[in-house]
Each structure stands twice: as C-alpha cells, then as structure tokens.
Scaffold this motif. Structure first.
Motif, mmCIF file in Angstrom:
data_model
loop_
_atom_site.group_PDB
_atom_site.id
_atom_site.type_symbol
_atom_site.label_atom_id
_atom_site.label_comp_id
_atom_site.label_asym_id
_atom_site.label_seq_id
_atom_site.Cartn_x
_atom_site.Cartn_y
_atom_site.Cartn_z
ATOM 1 N N GLY A 131 0.821 -1.204 0.000
ATOM 2 C CA GLY A 131 0.000 0.000 0.000
ATOM 3 C C GLY A 131 0.856 1.255 0.000
ATOM 4 O O GLY A 131 0.347 2.354 -0.251
ATOM 5 N N GLN A 159 -1.364 -1.186 -7.518
ATOM 6 C CA GLN A 159 -1.551 -2.604 -7.157
ATOM 7 C C GLN A 159 -0.250 -3.306 -6.775
ATOM 8 O O GLN A 159 -0.254 -4.510 -6.534
ATOM 9 C CB GLN A 159 -2.237 -3.324 -8.315
ATOM 10 N N CYS A 190 -7.917 -4.281 -0.929
ATOM 11 C CA CYS A 190 -8.812 -3.138 -1.136
ATOM 12 C C CYS A 190 -8.702 -2.152 0.015
ATOM 13 O O CYS A 190 -8.566 -0.946 -0.198
ATOM 14 C CB CYS A 190 -10.241 -3.640 -1.252
ATOM 15 N N ARG A 246 -5.571 -0.149 -0.109
ATOM 16 C CA ARG A 246 -5.515 0.790 -1.236
ATOM 17 C C ARG A 246 -6.378 2.012 -0.969
ATOM 18 O O ARG A 246 -5.995 3.142 -1.279
ATOM 19 C CB ARG A 246 -5.990 0.102 -2.526
ATOM 20 N N VAL A 247 -7.573 1.777 -0.420
ATOM 21 C CA VAL A 247 -8.471 2.900 -0.131
ATOM 22 C C VAL A 247 -7.861 3.767 0.977
ATOM 23 O O VAL A 247 -7.816 5.001 0.878
ATOM 24 C CB VAL A 247 -9.873 2.409 0.279
ATOM 25 N N ASN A 249 -12.457 -7.116 -2.890
ATOM 26 C CA ASN A 249 -11.138 -7.681 -3.187
ATOM 27 C C ASN A 249 -11.179 -8.567 -4.426
ATOM 28 O O ASN A 249 -10.219 -8.593 -5.207
ATOM 29 C CB ASN A 249 -10.591 -8.442 -1.976
ATOM 30 N N ILE A 267 -11.199 -6.116 -7.396
ATOM 31 C CA ILE A 267 -9.925 -5.463 -7.739
ATOM 32 C C ILE A 267 -8.925 -6.485 -8.283
ATOM 33 O O ILE A 267 -8.099 -6.149 -9.133
ATOM 34 C CB ILE A 267 -9.325 -4.636 -6.579
ATOM 35 N N ARG A 309 -15.621 1.975 -3.949
ATOM 36 C CA ARG A 309 -14.383 1.509 -3.315
ATOM 37 C C ARG A 309 -13.476 0.784 -4.304
ATOM 38 O O ARG A 309 -12.256 0.914 -4.245
ATOM 39 C CB ARG A 309 -14.692 0.584 -2.131
ATOM 40 N N SER A 310 -14.070 0.023 -5.220
ATOM 41 C CA SER A 310 -13.205 -0.669 -6.176
ATOM 42 C C SER A 310 -12.655 0.327 -7.192
ATOM 43 O O SER A 310 -11.550 0.137 -7.700
ATOM 44 C CB SER A 310 -13.913 -1.850 -6.838
ATOM 45 N N SER A 350 -9.695 1.788 -5.520
ATOM 46 C CA SER A 350 -8.657 0.763 -5.366
ATOM 47 C C SER A 350 -7.974 0.389 -6.673
ATOM 48 O O SER A 350 -6.893 -0.201 -6.656
ATOM 49 C CB SER A 350 -9.256 -0.517 -4.779
#
Lengths: 324, 324, 324, 324
Positions: free
Chosen positions: B18, B65, B263, B266-267, C148, C151, C183-184, C187
């Motif tokens: 992250g 990612q 996720c 990342r958020v 998850n 993503i 959210r995705s 992400s």
C-alpha cells in the motif's frame, strides 16, 4: 482373470495438492464401471486397522479443488511388519476388495511391492507427491501446484527485496531432489539455484553476484532443502563475502504442500485416476499409472521408484544466462 | 503561512503493501493542486545524499496494485547524526522543497520530530507499517494485506495439518504487538493465540487442546514473533505435553511484507495520501494523517508513536469461545 | 425472560463470503453456552419444510475459510404466505427452538419482522450480504471480500488494457448501491465511477478522459450494476465520443459472490456470530447485530433495512483527484 | 552466414501472460551473446513507425512475474500493405537489425512469413497466445495461466452455485478452439463441455444432467466462446428443458488474458526465449521455437500455423466418466 467387483483407494506418504482430484476420479470411474468403491483412511494404517468405508459419487462431490486429502494420510509403522500386512490383507478379504489404488510416492510403492509379493492383491499406484521423483511419468500429482506456491511466495518476497535492496536466500522443498528449486529458480529469475544433484561452485556464484549487481532490482537465490549446507549457511557465506549486502533468509516450509491444485495437477490427477481403475479392470497389478508426453503409461513399481534424478542441464544453463 | 509550491515524498522503515498507493496519491494530489512534486529514494538516506528527483502523474501510473515501494526504503544511520540532518536540510533547501510527506512507522516519525525541532521544514506523516502500532488511526497501511497473506498461508498449512492430523505452531510477524497474531488467529480458527501483551497460560492451552481434540479436523496455534519464547519453544512444550501429537512449526517470515495491497489498504492509502498533501497546504506540520471510523484525523507525531497496545480483550475471548 | 435452551441458524438471500464463518461462530457459541444448536437448510424454506438438523462443534470444522454457505440459501415463496409462516412456526415449536439467528440482507430481515409480529419467536439477525446496504453496521459480511475479488479481476484486465492501450468499462455488482463500485474504483485507480446514487456527468468524464490521456498507461471506468444505463451503453457512448479509443466492456458477474472470505469478513462474521447468540441469551429479539467502529451494536430490523445510501462525497472527490 | 550483431524483439496479436518472461529471456540471452538488443513497441506497428529503442539487462528487471507485455501489442493495418512492410524494412535497416524475434500467434507468423518472402530479414517466432492453437509446440505461452484463471473463477462461482442449488453455464475463451474449455472442464468437474470441434449432443447432456442430479452439489457447464450457439443460448435450452433448475450464465471475458504467469508459462517462455536467440545465431529464419515433450523444436511458420485441432478424445471421455 476373474472380474473385479470391489475396489478400494487410499492416500499415503506426504500429502500433495491434487490427491483429492485423484480420489474423486478413482471413485467415480469405479462407479462408472459398476464397481463398489471403498475408501481407506490414513493410508496403510487404515488397511491394518480396518478403517474402510463405502463411497459413492456424492462422497467426492466438491473436492476436486481442495488441497490435502479427504482420506487423510499417514506413514504406517504397523504396515512395515509382517503382522501388520497380514491384518491389512485380512481386512481386504473381509470387505471382498479385489483391487486397490494407492496414491503416494516411493515409500508407498515400496510398501505395495512387498504387500503384493506376500499376498495376492492387485494394486495399481498413482504418483502423488510434490517431489516429482518417480520414473514412469513426466510429472507427479502436486508438483506443479507446489512450484506455483513457491513462485507466489517468492514474488511477494521480491517486493521486499527490491524495496530494501536486499539479497534473499530462499529454501524450498526437495530433500533428495532439486527439481522444485530448479523450476522455481527459472520462474522467479533467481541469480542462482543450489541443488543436491550438483556440487555448488561458490566462486562462480560470487562472481556472478558481483557482475550483475547493477542490472538487478533484487537478488534471489533458491536453495533446495536437500542442499548439503542449507539456506542458513548459504546466506552466511554470501554475507561474509559481500558485507555491504543486506542478506536475509526465508525457509518456505509447509505452505508448499497445501492449497488448491493447479489446472495441470487437476487434469493429471483426473486422467490418472481413470487410468488406474481401467488398469485394475484390465488385470494390471504392481504398476504405477503415469503420463508421458500426454499419454498414459504403466510402469512396474520397482522401476517407478528407481528414479534417477536426471537434472536437465539445459535448465541450469538457462538460470545462468538469464541471471545477467 | 507562506504558500507551498514544492513538496517531496519518501518511504522509510520496513516496507508495507500500500506504500505505492500512498505515493501515487501524494504525487497526484500535489499535481492536482499545482505543486511540483519530488520523490526521495531510500528514505531519509535519500535526503542526506540528495537522491531527489522530479515526479509527474505518469511516474506513478500502474503502481497502485504493487507491493513494496518504488521509492525504496532504508534505515538511515546518517540521519541519526546532526551532520546528516544538516545535509538533508541543505538538500531540501537546494530543491526549494517546502513540504515533506514521510510514509513509515514510529522510527520514521521519531526522526521527523527531531528534524522539525532542529530545522524549519513542514512534515506530514502517513502510517505505513504492517504492525498497526500507531495511535491516531484505526489501521495502518499494510496491516490488512499482511493479515490476509497470513491467513492465506495458514489455509494452505491447514490442508496438510488436516490430512496428517497434525498440530501446527505458526509464528507470524509482530515484534512488539500481537495484533497480527490475534486477528489472524480469529480468521483461521486457531486453538490459541500467543501474544507479547498477555502472559501465556500454558495450562489453559493444554486443557483446551485436550478438550477439543475430537471436534477439530486440524489444530493451529498462532504465535506472535514477539512472544517471549517464540514458535519453536512453544512447539516443544506442546509436543512434550502431548507426545502422541504430531507437532510441526512454521515461521511465515518475509512473505508477510509483500504482495498486492488489499482493497482496504488501497483505499486507506489513497485517502491518506490526499489528506497529507491537503494538510501541508493547510499549514500542518509534525502531524500524522490517520483514519478514525472512516474520518481523516491528524495526530501530532509524539502522540502517534505513543501507541499503547490496547489489545481488545473481546477478541481474545472470541478465540477461546470459537476454539471449542 | 425464560432461559433459552435450543437455537437454530439459517442463511437467506444471496450468498456472501463469510456466511460460513458466521454459521461456525453461532454454532460454537451456542455450544459454549450449553445450548442445543440446529441448522436450517435453504433459508426460510427449510423452516417451512422442516429441513432442520442438529449441529455440533465438528459440523462446522474447517469451514471458516470457505465461500458460500453450508446451510445453503434460497428465496422462499412459501414463507411470504401466512400458511407458510404458520408451518415454519410449527416446525420451530416441534423442535423446541426458542431462539433463531438469521443471516442475510434486507429481504431476510423484512421476513423476520413479519414472522415476529405474527408469532412469538425471538430472532436476532446478522448482516450477510456483499452489498453493504444495511444500517447499524459499518460493514456487512461479504462486502470486503467482494471488493477484493473485483480489484483482483480489474488488476488482470488492466494487464490487457495497458498492453493494448485500451479503455475498459467494467460493470460490478450493486443493484441499488454504488458502494462496491466506489471503493473498487478508488482501489483500481479508475478514471471514473458511475453509481446509481449520483447523476452521471458525461461531459466531465469525457473532459477528464481527454485531459489525462498522456498520463495513463490504461483507462478503467467502473460502472455499478444499478447505473441507469449499464456498462454496455456507457461503453458505446465513450466509443462514440472517442472513435480512436479501443473500448471494451467486461461484466464481472457471479465471481463477485464466491471465494475465500477475507480476514476482515472472517473477523466480522466471527464477532457477530458470538454477539448474536449472546444477544439471544440476553433476551434480544427483532434486532440485527452489527459492528460500528469495532464495537458491537444492536439495531432493530426496521431501522437496519432503512439504510439511506449515504455515499461518502469525499470518496468521489478522491476518484477525481487521483485520476489525473 | 554473416554473424548477427543486432537483434530486435516485439510482441504482436492478443496479449498473453508470459510474454514479459519471453521478452526478458530474449533480451538477456542477446546480451549474454554480446548482441545489441532493441525493443519494438506495439508489434509490427512499431516497426512501420520506427518505434524502436535500445534495451539492456536492466530494462527487463522485475518483469518475469507481470502479465501483459511491456512492449505493448497491436494489430497493424499498415503492416498488411506492401508500403507498410517496406517502411518496416527500412526502419530495420536503419537500426542495422539483423535478427528479429516475434512473439505472438498465427496472425503474427502469417505476417512474418510474408515479410520474409519480400525482404531479407531473419525472423524467429515464439508461440505467445492463450489459445494453444499452434503446431510445433505442446503448449503456447499463456495457455496454462489462462486455464488457471478460468478454474479460479469457476471455483468462486461454484460456491454460489452450490449455495443456491444452481446450474451455471460458463463461457470461456477460444474462438476456434475448445482446448481451454476442455481442460478447464476437467479441472472444474464440469457436467459437460461444449466446444466448436464437436457437434453438441443436447440429448446426451440433458440425460446426464437428469441422471446425475442427486450426486452433485453444483452443476457447471463450460462452453467455448467458439461454440455455434454460445453460453446464453445454451443456458436457455437447458432452462427450457429443466424449468425447475435455477440456470445462470457467466461470461468470463477479458480476465482470462491477464494476471501473473504460472510457473509453467514462465519456464516455457524463458526456455523458448533463449532458444529463439540461439536459433537466430545459428542462422535460423522463418521458424517458430516450440517445446515438444520438454525438448526445443523449430517448426517453419507455414507449418506452425496449420494447427489441426486434434481434440484429445480421451479428455472428452474423462469429462463424461467423471461427471457422474
């Protein structure tokens, strides 16, 4: 040859991903050919102790994707005694089992060979081991998944290696064989691969590490479990030679045995499971079913376990070329 | 407050999944607000040595990612000296940098605090560590991914544990904190979780292992790295108590730091990266941006690093209830 | 309040990863408190048809990591009739069940509310749905895993998008809610996120796509299932506006419901499963157990289902800033 | 044969996981043999437009594990014209390139064949396509990864299928070939596999679905993209025949092209990348390097593209036996 009516299946030795897919194939093929199918729990121990139960198509539903073995596995001390094998045979007779499929590695087939010599029981074997150390098949069930697990772990470690400019020595499974190490070394772009089959040339490794320093975002060295010195000692040697390197060790351990089987292992296990039952029906005994260049082959147990570790020299050459 | 024009970003301490998402957010938010953005390589070392370079929106394309940190990270000995910090300051001035975002853990913020005391440089911090050991944020960047990596590994090991009826002692990261161990223990249905914050009650563990034996298909005990005795000793004790168990140990090691961020990470990283730059623009300095119940909060560095490990007793209770 | 002795658990509505972890927690907590625990198959249908069976600690062994629900789920037409509910009640009485845990979404709780009004049966609910569309809990069981999965799929698609310089429009689940999409989108570094809660500003999207062209290695647009027009139409509009783009569509579909639950979902499900049973013991009925800022809260069904989709405007802003 | 000094590498056609591993192998092998290596962007388009750049060992660091292709890929309209090919040749000459490695599928090799006929340029090809539709190699680069992606997705869908007692029709890639469908069908325990090479016997499928109903926890039917009717129509037919079934469709789409390459694809790509460069050095041209039973073989382009889809009848038989 009298017609076979009742077969049993067991898994033995170390567990390997794809064993469940093989069990499923054996059970369903048996039913397809109108045989009664029994499961035996905990390998030869289950034969000795009579832990034998009837299986139907549903008992193997939804297991093809699962790691491990629903029949469980064990190394049986009892089965190594003549008394134990006699009890195993008695239990086989008590259940009218006239065909047995054993899924495992060389220990499994060595036991089966002895059992067949002493008692009249048709056994066909399937190569279920992550070590790929059996003759008579290009690949054993579990090998492909295990290497994919290794490279997934090394990919993660590489993130850290690269961020910190570290050199990682990573020990992978393979007590007698460097096959997992070699393929995972190529797959992860390792600088060097240390395997039991080949004497380690530390000078060459050190020279290469020195030469390639500027080209590499991270440095990975893969060591097979069966290497004479092991990952920890290898790491110490490199650290001593290159004091400015930040050398770390990771021993991957038991994660390598588990997990969902890969496509290759599922297809292999399914094909060989069908072949094993059809082999029993055809009257085979004392043979292992394997896949050679995508064709089913049967190999006598005594030949299957005499796997001479023929390391593909070309693969070693590829590690060297690509570690520039 | 003079208007900020040039900011820089660095990652420091152990890498965490992250961090790249956070770097991306800092860079793009800077550009969004028409700032010039610089990257600093290898943490404070890069400041000391002037390893500073200009970044644009494209330099952070396709990294959200990726595990690790494209800016690399290191622990800087030089920055611990006043001479080193003077050189860092000189390099900051030479590049006209008037705002700095540091992504890391308590060591990172301790360094930043000293730096701010001595020199006039606005610094905002982001919590980037898998350990979740900072006050002022519910979660640190990398924590969720690390636990997901742990449970993925334990799920694999469970396949083997179940197939062989084994008990596995699994050591996970967390030198001072049992948070990773506790959450992964609940997530993997562990029999027991051993953490540095709580004295181990071996009698209770042994009693529970004995009592639950028949209900469990496999037995997993999670031990935090910071446990007084460590995984190997714990395994020995259990083996001694239960000689009939087949006890194995697995130390998960460095795989826990790498891999694609989840996720949640990342958020979290994206939100905090935006907040850090907006914080600098608003004139904040010496504060860490965190997320508390989904709202951005700023906490002074000296409070952020004074994390009192408040183990949620309810979670321990849940391990016990569910390990029936 | 009479003391509870026998409880039952069922899953209802769309399946969600983590439901098995919740079932496991309910069963084991019940046993921990010396209750008898029953499982009900196929949701309310199983109540109506008496598909009710006794569960013990072992019946939930080794399921915490499995997607789907071992109790199966269904939408019951019969339970929507008063006759059906009468039969359900009769079966509950026949088994002496004096507490029921229902795991599902708003349809599940609406049914439960009606059932409680008509008959005297204590019911506690758990939020099991990937949609996160319930009040009274920060997150529902399954939501984190679903994102998850999204993503992970988008990361794969991005490989192709980047290699071919393509723009992908990706439709994700969320019939009434844009939460998964939002959210995705953050992400995966999406260019834009289209959700049912917010009117689409195509001009803004087109302008942004045009402006950011040179910074982006790939272009991803996330569209919630519930968007007025849907992924296919969105793709057509963009293709029409930018004829030189190579626009492709991917509708992720049912993969979003399955798979191993994430750490967050396993912990959430485990905590709430414990809470549900303890709630029943304390005499609660007609309430859903949820987690708000890591604390257990109970919310009456009629409030839990009145979730007002409060899209965090800050998250939308973050998509815009970071899509530079 | 004049000695080769400068080589170039490009990827063309649909991207496939493992292309980056192949690029890496070509570049590093070139450097190993003291050649200068150039990269060409966007396939033949890059040749036509002179998008050619020098590569060194570092330019391929840390890409072996990445999906897609760092050289990008495209289908070139210009290269289909004689003028385009003339410009491509001119650019090759301008850079003194005397050997070219093209990574792609049958379109790629058809273009290369024409190019060689008209101009004097040594080209060696590598099979990079998920479709496995080339003669001269057991497997193409990307095929194994694509199937593993399929079975991972189907494993997720099975969770839902089983929870809801649904039948899923899942469409996988393969416009002209049923190979992906067939192997993924075996790997996922599908009830039936519909492929373009074999006429669909709906009666047999319906009979089998009916017969196996009670044994199956879930029902999966895999349909190749190239099936005459496609997944949606197949689903309708089954739904019509079995109105009581809950039939759903999932079209997996573009996720099948992306993702980290599997071990098999990384080893294959690495071995063939080395072979391609060594082939050029040995004076080969107009040939594709492939792996047949683990040995490198070279096959003329015109034979490589004449792949006769030899569906292994035994695999179809296995689907049938195991779908009991």
């Amino acid at each position: 040859m009298s017609k076979i009516k009742n077969i049993a299946v067991l898994t033995s030795g170390g567990d390997a991903p794809g064993m469940n897919a093989a069990i499923r194939a054996v059970v369903r093929t048996g039913i397809y050919y109108n045989l009664n199918v029994f499961g035996v729990r905990r390998g030869y121990d289950g034969l000795v102790n009579g832990d034998i139960f009837s299986m139907d198509a549903k008992s193997v539903a939804n297991i093809i994707q699962r790691g491990g073995t629903i029949l469980k596995t064990a190394r049986s001390a009892d089965f190594r005694t003549i008394e134990g094998r006699q009890r195993a045979y008695d239990n086989i007779k008590a259940n009218n089992i006239d065909g047995l499929v054993v899924i495992g590695g060389d220990g499994t087939f060595t036991g089966a060979t002895k059992f067949i010599e002493e008692f009249d029981i048709p056994i066909v074997g399937l190569p279920g081991t992550i070590d790929n150390d059996l003759a008579g098949t290009d690949f054993t069930i579990g090998y492909d998944t295990a290497i994919n697990t290794v490279i997934d772990a090394v990919d993660k470690i590489r993130d850290t290696a690269e961020s910190h400019d570290r050199l990682f020595v990573i020990e992978v499974m393979g007590r007698d064989s460097g096959l997992i190490a070699l393929r995972s070394g190529i797959s992860t772009g390792a600088e060097a691969v240390l395997i039991p089959e080949i004497a380690v040339d530390y000078d060459a490794i050190m020279t290469r590490l020195d030469k390639t320093r500027k080209n590499k975002a991270s440095r990975i060295i893969i060591v097979a479990e069966g290497d004479k010195e092991g990952g920890l000692v290898v790491a110490e040697k490199i650290q001593k030679q290159f004091p400015h390197y930040d050398v770390r060790v990771s021993i991957l351990g038991h994660i390598q045995r588990g997990g969902k089987p890969s496509c290759m292992d599922r297809v292999l296990a399914s094909r060989l499971g069908v072949a094993a039952v059809e082999g029993l029906i055809e009257g085979r005994r004392g043979e292992m079913a394997g896949l050679i260049h995508s064709q089913v082959h049967f190999t006598p147990f005594n030949k299957a376990i005499k796997h001479i570790d023929s390391i593909n020299q070309n693969l070693l050459r590829i590690v060297e070329i690509l570690s520039l």
